[in-house]
Design an enzyme around this catalytic site. Structure first.
Site, PDB file in Angstrom:
ATOM      1  N   GLU A   1      12.516  -8.675  -7.784  1.00 57.45           N
ATOM      2  CA  GLU A   1      11.925  -9.722  -6.959  1.00 57.45           C
ATOM      3  C   GLU A   1      10.486  -9.391  -6.564  1.00 57.45           C
ATOM      4  OE1 GLU A   1      12.918 -12.597  -6.620  1.00 57.45           O
ATOM      5  OE2 GLU A   1      14.925 -12.365  -7.425  1.00 57.45           O
TER       6      GLU A   1
ATOM      7  N   LEU B   1      -0.205  -4.721 -13.959  1.00 61.16           N
ATOM      8  CA  LEU B   1       0.661  -5.799 -13.464  1.00 61.16           C
ATOM      9  C   LEU B   1      -0.005  -6.609 -12.353  1.00 61.16           C
ATOM     10  CD1 LEU B   1       3.437  -7.007 -14.000  1.00 61.16           C
ATOM     11  CD2 LEU B   1       4.405  -5.422 -12.332  1.00 61.16           C
TER      12      LEU B   1
ATOM     13  N   TYR C   1      10.811 -15.151   1.338  1.00 59.34           N
ATOM     14  CA  TYR C   1      11.423 -15.438   0.036  1.00 59.34           C
ATOM     15  C   TYR C   1      12.259 -14.258  -0.448  1.00 59.34           C
ATOM     16  CZ  TYR C   1      12.294 -15.261  -4.843  1.00 59.34           C
ATOM     17  OH  TYR C   1      12.952 -15.079  -6.012  1.00 59.34           O
TER      18      TYR C   1
ATOM     19  N   ASP D   1      10.850 -20.251  -3.247  1.00 60.99           N
ATOM     20  CA  ASP D   1       9.597 -19.863  -3.894  1.00 60.99           C
ATOM     21  C   ASP D   1       8.917 -21.137  -4.417  1.00 60.99           C
ATOM     22  OD1 ASP D   1      11.204 -20.633  -5.944  1.00 60.99           O
ATOM     23  OD2 ASP D   1      10.534 -19.088  -7.318  1.00 60.99           O
TER      24      ASP D   1
ATOM     25  N   CYS E   1      12.202 -28.191 -14.866  1.00 59.60           N
ATOM     26  CA  CYS E   1      11.371 -28.918 -13.897  1.00 59.60           C
ATOM     27  C   CYS E   1      10.040 -28.187 -13.739  1.00 59.60           C
ATOM     28  CB  CYS E   1      12.110 -29.012 -12.560  1.00 59.60           C
ATOM     29  SG  CYS E   1      11.448 -30.251 -11.434  1.00 59.60           S
TER      30      CYS E   1
END
Length: 398
Positions: free
Chosen positions: A43, A86, A126, A144, A198
């Site tokens: 996450e 990253l 989140y 999120d 979506c």
DNA sequence: TATTCGTGGCA
DNA sequence: TTGCCAAGAAT
């Protein structure tokens, strides 16, 4: 608006989405099991970062730091190195700080406790919801960007999802949608739908499992939603960097420095560079690629500015390359020169690894970089560089 | 609340 | 080429 109070549409949404997810969910490395540590790491890495980008980093990270304790006990530079390229590097340092907290306060076991999880460094609303629901199957919302987009469309919500307050409202809606005993799968289903169906630009409504009752679709407004104010464009900054080549004991090496502990690219390594003041930009522009540092004026400015700001007395040799790098809020237009070290060279050579202590202390006082180091290609395997400098250095050494 | 924090992919 | 965006948090 209508759909929010439409219990039929809500029940339909939850059931269909959950069923769809369990049928088509991607086989991702962090879905191997529900180990809270694995979920936590994934996450954090996935914050503002695409799945395809994360996967190789995740594999390497979990291989190197398989447990909370392994991460907690690792030297910080190794963690940063594992995060190299990253982006958002404070995530790595916060993650390790969190791991150390879990070891010290919870015996190395990620607590099945919302308040405790929410208190960990780098874990916000989140990520708290994601960990609690995915790892412990607790009925917490994990809202999120995907979830805000999906729910904005399905319920035709017109609040600006760029505003923090909007997330709070959507969280309330999201909790009310979680099917009994299926929080983890449902929250992931929401995100999976946002990622695969979506999508932001052109949503694929036809294969969507909940198209029938999607308010935006029914209104023909699926491409208008969600409402999101656009971010300001990054401010341009002209910068000049130098590849300072060593002599004597430093033959074949170049001089790099570590950035300050906080702020942009905190604690990452980089080439020495300067911000070119607005009123000097024309001078640097004039020193074009063709004649190397043809404008003597530019060379003099560079030498003087580098001395003033870093204490390095350099002799610019020639232009090497130009490089553009766009952060979220800054656009670096960087011109890189090759340079030798001037009169202070003996000082740096004598120190072997770093400049004189009093000079370093002066940097600290000014909030400048604290450490300079001569490095060769092999040292690239130890020190963590941001991508913009990795590209430049690979160019230089190949 | 608005800004600061990276990077790469894609139309 | 440019703009937009992606499983956000900290300040």
């Amino acid at each position: 608006m209508e759909a929010i109070n439409n219990e039929v549409a809500k029940a339909y949404f939850s059931q269909e989405l959950l069923t769809w997810y369990r049928r088509i969910k991607r086989d991702l490395p962090w879905r191997m099991n529900q180990d809270p540590y694995r979920v936590w790491v994934s996450e954090i890495m996935l914050q503002q970062t695409r799945v395809d980008t994360v996967i190789p980093y995740y594999e390497r990270f979990m291989n190197k730091f398989p447990t909370v304790r392994a991460l907690a006990e690792a030297p910080e530079p190794e963690v940063l190195k594992c995060w190299e390229g990253l982006g958002y590097y404070s995530r790595a340092r916060n993650l390790q700080a969190g791991a150390r907290e879990v070891v010290e306060r919870y015996g190395g076991v990620v607590p099945d406790d919302k308040t405790a999880v929410a208190g960990l460094k780098g874990v916000g609303p989140y990520t708290t919801g994601a960990i609690m629901s995915i790892a412990f199957n607790r009925a917490e919302p994990a809202v999120d960007g995907n979830v805000m987009r999906v729910l904005s469309r399905y319920f035709c919500l017109e609040e600006d999802i760029a505003k923090p307050a909007t997330r709070v409202g959507i969280e309330k809606l999201a909790v009310s949608l979680i099917p009994e005993g299926a929080a983890g799968d449902f929250n992931q289903a929401l995100m999976e739908l946002g990622a695969l169906v979506c999508t932001p630009k052109s949503p694929s409504c036809l294969p969507c499992p909940v198209m029938e009752h999607c308010a935006a679709r029914l209104a023909g407004r699926e491409t208008e939603l969600p409402i999101k104010t656009k971010a300001k464009p990054p401010r341009p900054e002209k910068r000049v960097a130098v590849i300072i080549t060593g002599t004597g004991v430093n033959e074949g090496k170049i001089l790099v420095r570590q950035r300050p502990e906080t702020g942009l690219l905190a604690q990452m390594w980089e080439l020495p560079h300067l911000l070119v003041p607005k009123d000097r930009e024309s001078v640097i522009e004039a020193a074009g690629e063709e004649g190397g540092l043809s404008a003597a004026e530019a060379g003099e400015w560079l030498t003087r500015s580098m001395d003033e700001e870093t204490g390095l007395l350099i002799r610019p040799r020639r232009w090497f390359m130009d490089s553009d790098h766009i952060f979220s809020h800054i656009h670096w237009k960087m011109r890189i020169y090759l340079a030798d070290l001037g009169a202070h060279a003996e000082l740096a050579d004598a120190a072997g690894a770093s400049l004189a202590a009093e000079t370093a202390a002066a940097y600290e006082a000014e909030g400048k970089q604290g450490e300079y180091r001569w490095i060769g290609p092999a040292d690239m395997e130890t020190l963590a560089f941001p991508n913009l400098f990795l590209r430049i250095l690979r160019d230089y050494w190949t």
